[in-house]
Design an enzyme around this catalytic site. Structure first.
Site, mmCIF file in Angstrom:
data_model
loop_
_atom_site.group_PDB
_atom_site.id
_atom_site.type_symbol
_atom_site.label_atom_id
_atom_site.label_comp_id
_atom_site.label_asym_id
_atom_site.label_seq_id
_atom_site.Cartn_x
_atom_site.Cartn_y
_atom_site.Cartn_z
ATOM 1 N N TYR A 23 0.889 -1.506 0.068
ATOM 2 C CA TYR A 23 -0.269 0.027 -0.108
ATOM 3 C C TYR A 23 0.964 0.860 0.108
ATOM 4 O O TYR A 23 0.410 2.089 -0.855
ATOM 5 C CB TYR A 23 -1.007 -0.081 0.708
ATOM 6 C CG TYR A 23 -2.071 0.946 1.435
ATOM 7 C CD1 TYR A 23 -2.855 1.363 0.766
ATOM 8 C CD2 TYR A 23 -1.566 2.033 2.456
ATOM 9 C CE1 TYR A 23 -4.097 2.225 0.591
ATOM 10 C CE2 TYR A 23 -2.445 3.362 1.828
ATOM 11 C CZ TYR A 23 -3.594 3.150 1.131
ATOM 12 O OH TYR A 23 -4.109 4.464 1.293
ATOM 13 N N HIS A 27 1.397 4.157 -2.488
ATOM 14 C CA HIS A 27 1.611 5.447 -3.191
ATOM 15 C C HIS A 27 2.963 6.450 -3.259
ATOM 16 O O HIS A 27 3.125 7.600 -4.025
ATOM 17 C CB HIS A 27 0.812 5.762 -1.894
ATOM 18 C CG HIS A 27 -0.928 5.750 -1.571
ATOM 19 N ND1 HIS A 27 -1.220 4.550 -1.255
ATOM 20 C CD2 HIS A 27 -1.811 6.640 -1.865
ATOM 21 C CE1 HIS A 27 -2.762 4.427 -1.289
ATOM 22 N NE2 HIS A 27 -2.659 5.292 -2.181
ATOM 23 N N TYR A 46 -2.507 16.821 1.108
ATOM 24 C CA TYR A 46 -4.052 15.634 1.369
ATOM 25 C C TYR A 46 -2.663 14.645 2.237
ATOM 26 O O TYR A 46 -1.616 14.092 1.475
ATOM 27 C CB TYR A 46 -4.303 14.744 0.163
ATOM 28 C CG TYR A 46 -5.139 13.503 -0.168
ATOM 29 C CD1 TYR A 46 -5.725 12.477 1.211
ATOM 30 C CD2 TYR A 46 -5.498 12.666 -1.049
ATOM 31 C CE1 TYR A 46 -6.290 11.630 0.897
ATOM 32 C CE2 TYR A 46 -6.518 12.281 -1.540
ATOM 33 C CZ TYR A 46 -6.474 11.093 -0.108
ATOM 34 O OH TYR A 46 -7.564 9.614 -0.511
ATOM 35 N N TRP A 81 -7.382 3.286 -10.617
ATOM 36 C CA TRP A 81 -6.992 3.106 -8.918
ATOM 37 C C TRP A 81 -7.133 2.533 -8.285
ATOM 38 O O TRP A 81 -7.155 1.556 -7.451
ATOM 39 C CB TRP A 81 -5.800 4.733 -8.339
ATOM 40 C CG TRP A 81 -5.795 4.551 -7.817
ATOM 41 C CD1 TRP A 81 -6.010 4.580 -6.397
ATOM 42 C CD2 TRP A 81 -4.569 4.582 -7.162
ATOM 43 N NE1 TRP A 81 -5.702 4.926 -5.143
ATOM 44 C CE2 TRP A 81 -4.322 4.435 -5.706
ATOM 45 C CE3 TRP A 81 -3.660 4.436 -8.036
ATOM 46 C CZ2 TRP A 81 -2.555 4.442 -5.455
ATOM 47 C CZ3 TRP A 81 -1.794 4.309 -7.624
ATOM 48 C CH2 TRP A 81 -1.584 4.513 -6.165
ATOM 49 N N TRP A 82 -9.046 3.232 -8.405
ATOM 50 C CA TRP A 82 -9.287 1.595 -7.234
ATOM 51 C C TRP A 82 -8.913 0.181 -7.529
ATOM 52 O O TRP A 82 -9.324 -0.602 -6.349
ATOM 53 C CB TRP A 82 -11.095 1.855 -7.542
ATOM 54 C CG TRP A 82 -10.772 3.555 -6.929
ATOM 55 C CD1 TRP A 82 -10.641 4.389 -5.213
ATOM 56 C CD2 TRP A 82 -12.730 4.060 -6.378
ATOM 57 N NE1 TRP A 82 -11.177 5.186 -5.420
ATOM 58 C CE2 TRP A 82 -12.632 5.328 -5.384
ATOM 59 C CE3 TRP A 82 -13.659 3.900 -7.416
ATOM 60 C CZ2 TRP A 82 -13.747 5.942 -5.629
ATOM 61 C CZ3 TRP A 82 -14.867 5.400 -7.115
ATOM 62 C CH2 TRP A 82 -14.516 6.095 -6.538
#
Length: 109
Positions: A23, A27, A46, A81-82
């Site tokens: 994960y 990113h 963000y 992306w999801w």
């Protein structure tokens, strides 16, 4: 003053315990097109934090317009992306991450 009013968004998402490193890696290597879409739809400041004890992700971002930001869900890049992230985290049937909205109780500028 005439300062831009931003809406602060806090959410909790959930990454699987054996997927923390992947994960974070994905990113670090965020696709330029996804980064551009986030900016285009108003996301600033963000940040995502991981609680390694339980897999909870705390996401914080600021947007000028929540409705405009939410439209990112309709873009091809966001859907891609999801789908890419779906194996790593708790998701909804459309591959969007399960995200619990948090109620802001305190803020200090």
């Amino acid at each position: 003053g005439g300062g831009l009013v931003v809406k602060r968004i806090g959410q909790v998402m959930y990454v699987y315990p054996d997927k923390y490193e992947e994960y974070e890696k994905r990113h670090r290597e965020l696709w330029p097109e996804m980064k551009a879409a986030l900016k285009e739809y108003g996301a600033t400041n963000y940040s995502i934090y991981l609680n390694k004890a339980n897999g909870e992700l705390f996401a914080y971002l600021e947007v000028p317009d929540v409705a405009k930001y939410n439209e990112i869900a309709n873009t091809d890049i966001c859907k891609k992306w999801w789908a890419y992230m779906e194996p790593l985290m708790k998701t909804n049937p459309d591959n969007s991450p399960v995200a619990d909205d948090l109620h802001e109780v305190f803020h200090l500028d």
